[in-house]
Every structure is written in structure tokens, then in C-alpha cells.
Design a protein around this motif. Sequence first.
Motif, PDB file in Angstrom:
ATOM      1  N   ILE A  49     -58.764  39.001  -2.669  1.00 21.67           N
ATOM      2  CA  ILE A  49     -59.259  37.603  -3.209  1.00 21.67           C
ATOM      3  C   ILE A  49     -60.922  37.316  -3.078  1.00 21.67           C
ATOM      4  O   ILE A  49     -61.600  37.016  -4.060  1.00 21.67           O
ATOM      5  N   GLU A  50     -61.206  37.682  -1.748  1.00 23.31           N
ATOM      6  CA  GLU A  50     -62.673  37.151  -1.462  1.00 23.31           C
ATOM      7  C   GLU A  50     -63.602  38.121  -2.122  1.00 23.31           C
ATOM      8  O   GLU A  50     -64.602  37.701  -2.654  1.00 23.31           O
ATOM      9  N   VAL A  51     -63.389  39.540  -2.126  1.00 24.50           N
ATOM     10  CA  VAL A  51     -64.236  40.403  -2.552  1.00 24.50           C
ATOM     11  C   VAL A  51     -64.214  40.127  -4.228  1.00 24.50           C
ATOM     12  O   VAL A  51     -65.518  40.691  -4.549  1.00 24.50           O
ATOM     13  N   VAL A  52     -63.178  39.998  -4.812  1.00 24.55           N
ATOM     14  CA  VAL A  52     -63.054  39.736  -6.312  1.00 24.55           C
ATOM     15  C   VAL A  52     -63.670  38.662  -6.759  1.00 24.55           C
ATOM     16  O   VAL A  52     -64.339  38.231  -7.767  1.00 24.55           O
ATOM     17  N   TYR A  53     -63.501  37.317  -6.009  1.00 25.28           N
ATOM     18  CA  TYR A  53     -63.450  36.103  -6.774  1.00 25.28           C
ATOM     19  C   TYR A  53     -64.534  35.322  -5.837  1.00 25.28           C
ATOM     20  O   TYR A  53     -65.133  33.933  -6.079  1.00 25.28           O
ATOM     21  N   GLY A  54     -65.278  35.876  -4.751  1.00 24.67           N
ATOM     22  CA  GLY A  54     -66.445  35.206  -4.300  1.00 24.67           C
ATOM     23  C   GLY A  54     -65.963  33.940  -3.366  1.00 24.67           C
ATOM     24  O   GLY A  54     -65.013  34.164  -2.612  1.00 24.67           O
ATOM     25  N   ASN A  55     -66.344  32.785  -3.628  1.00 27.57           N
ATOM     26  CA  ASN A  55     -66.256  31.663  -2.841  1.00 27.57           C
ATOM     27  C   ASN A  55     -64.935  30.816  -3.268  1.00 27.57           C
ATOM     28  O   ASN A  55     -64.649  29.690  -3.015  1.00 27.57           O
ATOM     29  N   ARG A  56     -63.764  31.553  -4.065  1.00 30.11           N
ATOM     30  CA  ARG A  56     -62.592  30.904  -4.394  1.00 30.11           C
ATOM     31  C   ARG A  56     -61.481  31.503  -3.981  1.00 30.11           C
ATOM     32  O   ARG A  56     -61.454  32.682  -3.448  1.00 30.11           O
ATOM     33  N   ILE A  57     -60.366  30.752  -3.732  1.00 31.37           N
ATOM     34  CA  ILE A  57     -59.088  31.051  -3.341  1.00 31.37           C
ATOM     35  C   ILE A  57     -58.247  30.892  -4.682  1.00 31.37           C
ATOM     36  O   ILE A  57     -57.897  29.901  -4.874  1.00 31.37           O
ATOM     37  N   VAL A  58     -57.912  31.988  -5.099  1.00 27.78           N
ATOM     38  CA  VAL A  58     -56.853  31.635  -6.275  1.00 27.78           C
ATOM     39  C   VAL A  58     -55.596  31.972  -5.668  1.00 27.78           C
ATOM     40  O   VAL A  58     -54.913  32.960  -5.411  1.00 27.78           O
ATOM     41  N   TYR A  59     -54.618  30.896  -5.301  1.00 29.49           N
ATOM     42  CA  TYR A  59     -53.566  30.945  -4.551  1.00 29.49           C
ATOM     43  C   TYR A  59     -52.303  31.695  -5.297  1.00 29.49           C
ATOM     44  O   TYR A  59     -51.640  32.495  -4.456  1.00 29.49           O
ATOM     45  N   ARG A  60     -52.249  31.369  -6.431  1.00 32.00           N
ATOM     46  CA  ARG A  60     -51.165  32.045  -7.247  1.00 32.00           C
ATOM     47  C   ARG A  60     -51.300  33.587  -7.300  1.00 32.00           C
ATOM     48  O   ARG A  60     -50.485  34.317  -6.967  1.00 32.00           O
ATOM     49  N   LYS A  61     -52.475  34.079  -7.271  1.00 30.99           N
ATOM     50  CA  LYS A  61     -52.623  35.555  -7.119  1.00 30.99           C
ATOM     51  C   LYS A  61     -52.660  36.143  -5.903  1.00 30.99           C
ATOM     52  O   LYS A  61     -52.253  36.951  -5.404  1.00 30.99           O
ATOM     53  N   LEU A  62     -53.048  35.060  -4.859  1.00 29.63           N
ATOM     54  CA  LEU A  62     -52.915  35.415  -3.501  1.00 29.63           C
ATOM     55  C   LEU A  62     -51.443  35.886  -3.155  1.00 29.63           C
ATOM     56  O   LEU A  62     -51.117  36.594  -2.296  1.00 29.63           O
ATOM     57  N   SER A  63     -50.538  35.048  -3.674  1.00 29.47           N
ATOM     58  CA  SER A  63     -49.371  35.308  -3.468  1.00 29.47           C
ATOM     59  C   SER A  63     -48.680  36.532  -3.675  1.00 29.47           C
ATOM     60  O   SER A  63     -47.827  37.299  -3.095  1.00 29.47           O
ATOM     61  N   TYR A  64     -49.299  37.274  -4.878  1.00 25.29           N
ATOM     62  CA  TYR A  64     -48.855  38.518  -5.291  1.00 25.29           C
ATOM     63  C   TYR A  64     -49.611  39.396  -4.470  1.00 25.29           C
ATOM     64  O   TYR A  64     -48.986  40.659  -4.251  1.00 25.29           O
ATOM     65  N   CYS A  65     -50.603  39.182  -3.820  1.00 25.81           N
ATOM     66  CA  CYS A  65     -51.500  40.106  -2.858  1.00 25.81           C
ATOM     67  C   CYS A  65     -50.693  40.258  -1.632  1.00 25.81           C
ATOM     68  O   CYS A  65     -50.561  41.474  -0.992  1.00 25.81           O
ATOM     69  N   LEU A  66     -50.324  39.267  -1.191  1.00 25.49           N
ATOM     70  CA  LEU A  66     -49.555  39.209   0.021  1.00 25.49           C
ATOM     71  C   LEU A  66     -48.121  39.826  -0.135  1.00 25.49           C
ATOM     72  O   LEU A  66     -47.745  40.788   0.666  1.00 25.49           O
ATOM     73  N   PHE A  67     -47.525  39.814  -1.347  1.00 28.92           N
ATOM     74  CA  PHE A  67     -46.391  40.668  -1.592  1.00 28.92           C
ATOM     75  C   PHE A  67     -46.485  42.244  -1.514  1.00 28.92           C
ATOM     76  O   PHE A  67     -45.850  42.786  -0.928  1.00 28.92           O
ATOM     77  N   ALA A  68     -47.658  42.515  -2.159  1.00 30.44           N
ATOM     78  CA  ALA A  68     -48.118  43.778  -2.205  1.00 30.44           C
ATOM     79  C   ALA A  68     -48.420  44.325  -0.914  1.00 30.44           C
ATOM     80  O   ALA A  68     -48.222  45.477  -0.403  1.00 30.44           O
ATOM     81  N   GLY A  69     -49.366  43.434  -0.122  1.00 32.02           N
ATOM     82  CA  GLY A  69     -49.804  44.110   1.256  1.00 32.02           C
ATOM     83  C   GLY A  69     -48.796  44.172   2.165  1.00 32.02           C
ATOM     84  O   GLY A  69     -48.630  45.116   3.042  1.00 32.02           O
TER      85      GLY A  69
END
Length: 469
Positions: free
Chosen positions: A201-221
Amino acid sequence: MAGHREPLDEEQRALHDSWDSIALTMGRVALGAVLVWGVCSGLRHGVHATSDTLLTFVADSGRWWAPLALVGVLVVGGLARGLLNRRPGWSQVASDGVDVALHNYHITYEDPADDPRPRYSLPAFRLVLRKAAATLLTLGTGASGGLEGPSVLLGESLGAGLARLTRARSEHTLRTCQLACISAAVATLLNAPFAAALFAIEVVYGNRIVYRKLSYCLFAGIIAYVLNNRFLGFRPIFMAPPHGHTYTLAEYGLTALVAVAVSAPVALAFGLAMKHTRRVVEHVHPVLRGAAGSLCTAAVALGLFYGVGMDPRHVLGMGEHTVARLLAGEGGALSAWWFLLLIVVGKLLTTGFTLQSGGSAGMLIPSMVLGGVSGAATAQVLAATGLVSLDAGLFVVVGIASALVAVVGVPLAAIALVLEVFGSAYGPPAVLACGLTYVLTLRLRVYKEQPRETPAAALGDAGAVPASS
């Protein structure tokens, strides 16, 4: 209170308009995570099997011709890369790979229409094969760098290829697959799923947290993490000595000092190393540039090997060997501050020559190594004054986190990495160091395509929460 809530935007609705779409996206993410784990695990095994064997042989064999064999392998690998980089499409896989991944991710933001075709028109699975081959020819031959940068591009490309293969017609779904697969790639290598998701999330979006996409990232991780543990066994990337949860004010002050002494200097030194090593190799014919860079890399490593008896593994390969020995409290040469500074200079040069000559290697692990070694050197200098009693392991951990923030700009991921890899006891000083480092290095940027501020074109993402300025 409702007036303070941001309305659902287009991307939020696209990702959550029905349970069917959520289930389909979860299925794509799960399949992508498994695929990414397989590719990245295989690449990691191949690199370690070749590079570790070669560098260990040079360091421990005692044969007079072993260093010459290292030079030969490095030069042959560089020459092969130079020949391949002249072929169509291969120039994209030279260097770190993160900038290419970020460009391929953000390309769908350039058109306001919901159209994934700009990314679908670019290579995906072919890019994966080329990047994996180039990385083996670079890191597998003993050159300096990390696997994380190449793995980010592998994850992005596999995510895009999977989205196209499963006929995802929305760019929102495409970007979710890309981002989740980046998370899976980093989780595979670091064995730290929360840090991997935040990193993506941070490397792609900089200073934002995109929470709904973060949930998918957590699932994949977590899928990559489970596969790692189930089939490969749990192996943390680093092991730190136990530490209490309580710190004195002096320790917090010294932690801040390490952040200041390590973060900005390491980031600036990285930039200078890239600039000057590029000047050395840029005038060489492109076909021979890889071989020239490899020859310079070997010259630095062997100069330190013969000059001060430095193990080539300190400046070649991925550098995990050095950090592991520092955390284990190994004495000898690693207890001398000047020797540690030589490692920093040598690692900067070998990584610079590797990347600027077209090698496929990442900067994430080298930055962590440089931070850890710089932190240890700071501890040795302070200990030499006799004024303070220091825990060198703490300085190594803080240096790793600070350098990661300074070079890549991912403070939350750096803190999460410390918590997951080193344990919660190291959390408080890591929070202090990462926060201070982020403020000091906000204007420094290694990746040209990485936004350190909210990209205007992406303001419509789901659940985005911009950081306060």
C-alpha cells in the motif's frame, strides 16, 4: 457527523457492489497469491543455491584461484545480461524493477474511463519469465542486491496477467489483483504478512492507506505466509536477541540519534552511489556494460578481501549474512567501527555497480543491511567513548527500520516488520526511529514512480485516507 464521511466513490462501489463480486475478487487474489508464492519461492531457492554456494566457497575454501572463479562467474553473468538487454523487451527487467511495477500499476489512472486495457496491452507473464531469468543471472552469480525489488515486479505482472486471464473487465479489479500479488511476493520473502501488506500500500500510494485494498493485501500476504510455513518451515529473515519491553530515556535518546545518524546519510549515500557508479559504466558499450559493472563489483569485493581480510559475503550477495552475524553478537572484525564503515562503503559501491550496469536486483534488502551495519557502527563509536553502555542489537534493529523508511519511504511497513520479525519488545524504539526518519527524509526519493504525496489521479480510490500535512 454524517457530513464528515466521504461518500462512496466509483472504485469503492466497483469493489463492493455485490457479494458475488467480492467472492470473485477474493478467488482471484487467492489464486494469485498461490501463484506468486510458487514463483518467488522458486526464484529465492535458485538464487540462494547458486550465490550462497559460490560466495561461501570463495570465503572458506582457501584456494588461491577461488577469487578468480568469482570474477569469472560475475563477468559471464554480466555479459549474458548485456546480450539479453539488447533484445526487445529485456531492457524493462534491468535494474530494480519497482519503478516499472509502479508505472504499470498507475498507467490505468491516466484515463478517466474504467478501462484495464492500457495495462493489458503490456507484457505480463513474459515479463515474469524475463525478470526471473535476469535476476538469476544477477544475484545467482554473486552480485549485490536484494530479491524484494524484482519480486515486486513479479507480483505486479502475475497479478495483471491473472486478471487478464480471468477476464477482469474493470481496472479496479485489475489494480486489486496487482496490489495483492505485490503483497504476496513480499510476504513470501520476508515471512511477515502484515508488513508486506502495508509495504504494498505505502510503496504504491505514498501517504495514503486504501483500507479496502489493504484487506485484500492482508489476505494475499497471509496465504503466502501459511504456504511458507506449511511447506518450507518458519524461517524469519533475521533473528534478534531477546530484549526487555522497558527502555530508559537515555535509550530513547540514543535511538533518535541513530535515526538521525543513519537514515538521511544512508539515503543520500545511496543516491550518490547510484550517480557515481552510473558515470563509471555509462560510457561502456551496452553489450559490455553488464560485464564492466560486474568487473567493478568484483574489484571492490576482492580489494576488501585482500586488503583487510573482509569476507566477500559482507559486500556481495543479499547481505543477510552480515546482519545475522551482527545480531548474534559476533566479535572479531565486526566489533570494529572502521571495519563496519568499510562494509557500508563497499556495499554501496557493489550495489551501485550491479544496478547501474543493468543488473536485476533490489534495493530493499541492501538498504536494510546498510542501516543495520551503520547502526552497529554508531553503537561501536559511542561505546568507545566509555560514557554509555549499549545494546548493539537494538542499534542494528533501529538502523534497519530507519534505513528502510529513508530509502523506500514506508514507515508503517518498517514498524510492522520490526514487530513481526524482531518482536514487540523492539516496537517502541522502532516507532520513534521510523517517525523521526520519515519526517527527516520526506523529500528524498529513490523510486521516481513512487508517490510520496497523494496522487491527484488516484483520489477516487476506495476508502482512501490521506495523511495530514
